[in-house]
Design a protein around this motif. Structure first.
Motif, PDB file in Angstrom:
ATOM      1  N   ASP A 293     -20.696  -6.448 -37.736  1.00 11.59           N
ATOM      2  CA  ASP A 293     -20.721  -6.838 -39.141  1.00 11.59           C
ATOM      3  C   ASP A 293     -20.108  -8.225 -39.336  1.00 11.59           C
ATOM      4  O   ASP A 293     -20.538  -8.990 -40.199  1.00 11.59           O
ATOM      5  CB  ASP A 293     -19.970  -5.798 -39.974  1.00 11.59           C
ATOM      6  N   LYS A 294     -19.113  -8.557 -38.517  1.00 11.10           N
ATOM      7  CA  LYS A 294     -18.428  -9.840 -38.654  1.00 11.10           C
ATOM      8  C   LYS A 294     -19.235 -11.000 -38.077  1.00 11.10           C
ATOM      9  O   LYS A 294     -19.038 -12.148 -38.497  1.00 11.10           O
ATOM     10  CB  LYS A 294     -17.062  -9.779 -37.959  1.00 11.10           C
ATOM     11  N   PHE A 295     -20.092 -10.728 -37.110  1.00  9.97           N
ATOM     12  CA  PHE A 295     -20.795 -11.808 -36.425  1.00  9.97           C
ATOM     13  C   PHE A 295     -22.318 -11.582 -36.469  1.00  9.97           C
ATOM     14  O   PHE A 295     -22.961 -11.283 -35.464  1.00  9.97           O
ATOM     15  CB  PHE A 295     -20.296 -11.925 -34.976  1.00  9.97           C
ATOM     16  N   PRO A 296     -22.890 -11.739 -37.660  1.00 18.11           N
ATOM     17  CA  PRO A 296     -24.324 -11.450 -37.849  1.00 18.11           C
ATOM     18  C   PRO A 296     -25.254 -12.364 -37.065  1.00 18.11           C
ATOM     19  O   PRO A 296     -26.356 -11.949 -36.698  1.00 18.11           O
ATOM     20  CB  PRO A 296     -24.519 -11.608 -39.358  1.00 18.11           C
ATOM     21  N   LEU A 297     -24.832 -13.602 -36.802  1.00 16.83           N
ATOM     22  CA  LEU A 297     -25.695 -14.510 -36.050  1.00 16.83           C
ATOM     23  C   LEU A 297     -25.908 -14.003 -34.624  1.00 16.83           C
ATOM     24  O   LEU A 297     -27.012 -14.091 -34.074  1.00 16.83           O
ATOM     25  CB  LEU A 297     -25.105 -15.920 -36.026  1.00 16.83           C
ATOM     26  N   LEU A 298     -24.860 -13.437 -34.029  1.00 16.45           N
ATOM     27  CA  LEU A 298     -25.001 -12.874 -32.689  1.00 16.45           C
ATOM     28  C   LEU A 298     -25.894 -11.639 -32.709  1.00 16.45           C
ATOM     29  O   LEU A 298     -26.675 -11.415 -31.783  1.00 16.45           O
ATOM     30  CB  LEU A 298     -23.629 -12.516 -32.118  1.00 16.45           C
ATOM     31  N   VAL A 299     -25.788 -10.852 -33.755  1.00 17.38           N
ATOM     32  CA  VAL A 299     -26.660  -9.667 -33.890  1.00 17.38           C
ATOM     33  C   VAL A 299     -28.122 -10.103 -33.942  1.00 17.38           C
ATOM     34  O   VAL A 299     -28.999  -9.495 -33.331  1.00 17.38           O
ATOM     35  CB  VAL A 299     -26.284  -8.861 -35.149  1.00 17.38           C
ATOM     36  N   GLU A 300     -28.367 -11.181 -34.658  1.00 14.09           N
ATOM     37  CA  GLU A 300     -29.744 -11.668 -34.828  1.00 14.09           C
ATOM     38  C   GLU A 300     -30.281 -12.347 -33.571  1.00 14.09           C
ATOM     39  O   GLU A 300     -31.421 -12.108 -33.164  1.00 14.09           O
ATOM     40  CB  GLU A 300     -29.778 -12.656 -35.990  1.00 14.09           C
ATOM     41  N   ARG A 301     -29.463 -13.192 -32.931  1.00 17.18           N
ATOM     42  CA  ARG A 301     -29.957 -14.045 -31.857  1.00 17.18           C
ATOM     43  C   ARG A 301     -29.747 -13.485 -30.447  1.00 17.18           C
ATOM     44  O   ARG A 301     -30.538 -13.755 -29.551  1.00 17.18           O
ATOM     45  CB  ARG A 301     -29.286 -15.429 -31.956  1.00 17.18           C
ATOM     46  N   CYS A 302     -28.665 -12.758 -30.247  1.00 20.69           N
ATOM     47  CA  CYS A 302     -28.355 -12.286 -28.884  1.00 20.69           C
ATOM     48  C   CYS A 302     -27.518 -11.006 -28.927  1.00 20.69           C
ATOM     49  O   CYS A 302     -26.345 -11.013 -28.529  1.00 20.69           O
ATOM     50  CB  CYS A 302     -27.637 -13.372 -28.093  1.00 20.69           C
ATOM     51  N   PRO A 303     -28.073  -9.913 -29.413  1.00 21.58           N
ATOM     52  CA  PRO A 303     -27.314  -8.670 -29.570  1.00 21.58           C
ATOM     53  C   PRO A 303     -26.756  -8.115 -28.268  1.00 21.58           C
ATOM     54  O   PRO A 303     -25.813  -7.311 -28.286  1.00 21.58           O
ATOM     55  CB  PRO A 303     -28.333  -7.719 -30.203  1.00 21.58           C
ATOM     56  N   ALA A 304     -27.316  -8.517 -27.124  1.00 21.40           N
ATOM     57  CA  ALA A 304     -26.845  -7.984 -25.839  1.00 21.40           C
ATOM     58  C   ALA A 304     -25.397  -8.368 -25.549  1.00 21.40           C
ATOM     59  O   ALA A 304     -24.735  -7.708 -24.739  1.00 21.40           O
ATOM     60  CB  ALA A 304     -27.740  -8.481 -24.706  1.00 21.40           C
TER      61      ALA A 304
END
Length: 395
Positions: A293-304
């Motif tokens: 929830d805190k780092f949505p850009l990582l969820v979108e671009r590189c969730p691994a």
């Protein structure tokens, strides 16, 4: 309002009373919900009719009807009263992306603390940095609309000013009552005039000097809590007031060599706290939800990256707990790692193949010496992929 059960405008859930659901499921205060959905019904006519019947029966029997001032919510599996007439501004702030732990040892810790909170006990909560000690009380205050104040211990500070201080103005000197004294003695007065006890959070209590710790001896008296005012006057503590303190150690001073500013606390003062609990690190099943929830850009671009960093986090903390690694790895450190990864992606506008290893620099360079850095690199290497790791001690 119709006779049917009202529906939550956020998700469609129906119930005779939606207040608990809105707070628990959506982390919304009722005023905020009604701002978002003006005129939205919160209770069915049947529920209101039942409440009115009960009040009418009490009046008929010439009893003073109780104020309809509270509801309740489920907080960590415990029913806790909600003061609907206490404004959000009077409560401790809900931490960003807060989640009540549901897994592992910390979930058990929080459950016991929640029982004590609901029963109005004073508490001493201790544990390693980043275990959510302060956050629990912030969440409880905000979600139950319990008025709250926070005070942080600083060893060099004169905390008598929390209680009272000698001031002067154009007319001469006078005694000024401090915020803590007034909260302990008077409680909080709601806009409607009702008095509600505070929850008073004192952080870093194991940094307190002997004199500072003594300030709570009378307050925590099990027979009748009292608080000293100016000119030697002593007042009773407002009934129901909860004093909760947080610390990194159990009160015996630094035993691990990493909390060297912690002091020994008088055992007779520790004994006055109604309950004491140790908090453990959060289980990754809970922590991952928060950091995603805190780092949505990582969820979108590189969730691994979350899986890799989660596995590495477990390895680091296991080694720390067994004293194999002389370091700390708190939730703040985890967020620094993920935060640097997100910064790299945002600035470079791409996902480097060695992203997780590069971002580990945010943790690595905070470790105390080359030997510790080497040990940390060895622990995380099997769990993260990409290019070469930076050499220990090198920039």
């Amino acid at each position: 309002m119709t006779t049917e059960t009202p529906a939550c405008r956020e998700c469609g859930h129906r119930d005779h009373w939606l207040g608990e659901h809105i707070i628990e499921a959506h982390s919304l205060s009722l005023p905020d919900y009604l701002k978002r959905y003006p005129g939205a019904p919160l209770a069915s006519k049947a529920a209101l009719a039942e409440l009115n019947r009960g009040t009418a029966d009490l009046r008929k029997n010439q009893r003073t009807p109780p104020e309809v001032t509270s509801l309740s919510i489920d907080f960590a599996g415990v029913r806790a009263k909600v003061n609907h007439d206490v404004p959000e501004s009077a409560c401790l702030k809900l931490p960003d992306a807060y989640r009540i732990p549901q897994y592992g040892e910390l979930a058990k810790d929080v459950r016991e603390a929640a029982i004590s909170l609901a029963r109005g006990r004073s508490m001493y909560i201790w544990g390693l940095p980043g275990t959510g000690k302060d956050a629990l009380f912030h969440a409880f205050s905000w979600m139950t609309r319990t008025p709250g104040l926070i005070f942080q211990v600083e060893p060099s500070a004169d905390i008598r000013a929390w209680f009272f201080s000698h001031e002067f103005n154009k007319d001469g000197t006078y005694w000024a009552e401090g915020e803590l004294l007034k909260a302990l003695r008077d409680g909080y007065t709601t806009p409607s005039g009702r008095k509600v006890p505070y929850i008073l959070l004192i952080t870093d209590f194991d940094r307190a000097t002997k004199e500072q710790a003594e300030s709570l001896r009378l307050v925590l008296d099990s027979i009748e809590g009292r608080v000293k005012g100016p000119a030697g006057v002593t007042y009773k503590v407002f009934p129901g007031t909860q004093v909760v303190v947080t610390a990194n150690t159990a009160g015996g001073g630094d035993t691990r060599g990493r909390m060297i500013s912690a002091n020994v606390i008088d055992a007779s003062i520790l004994d006055r706290f109604g309950r004491a609990y140790e908090f453990h690190w959060m289980d990754w099943q809970d922590e991952e939800v928060i950091v995603r929830d805190k780092f949505p850009l990582l969820v979108e671009r590189c969730p691994a990256v979350f899986g890799q960093i989660g596995a590495a986090t477990g390895a680091l903390r296991k080694a720390i707990a067994s004293d194999e690694l002389y370091a700390e790895f708190s939730h703040r450190a985890l967020c620094a790692w993920l935060g640097h990864a997100e910064d790299i992606v945002a600035v470079e506008d791409k996902v480097p193949t060695d992203l997780v290893k590069r971002a580990f620099r945010a943790v690595l360079d905070k470790l105390p010496d080359a030997e510790t850095r080497d040990a940390a690199l060895h622990l995380v290497s099997p769990h993260i992929s990409g290019g070469a790791l930076p050499k220990a001690g090198k920039k």
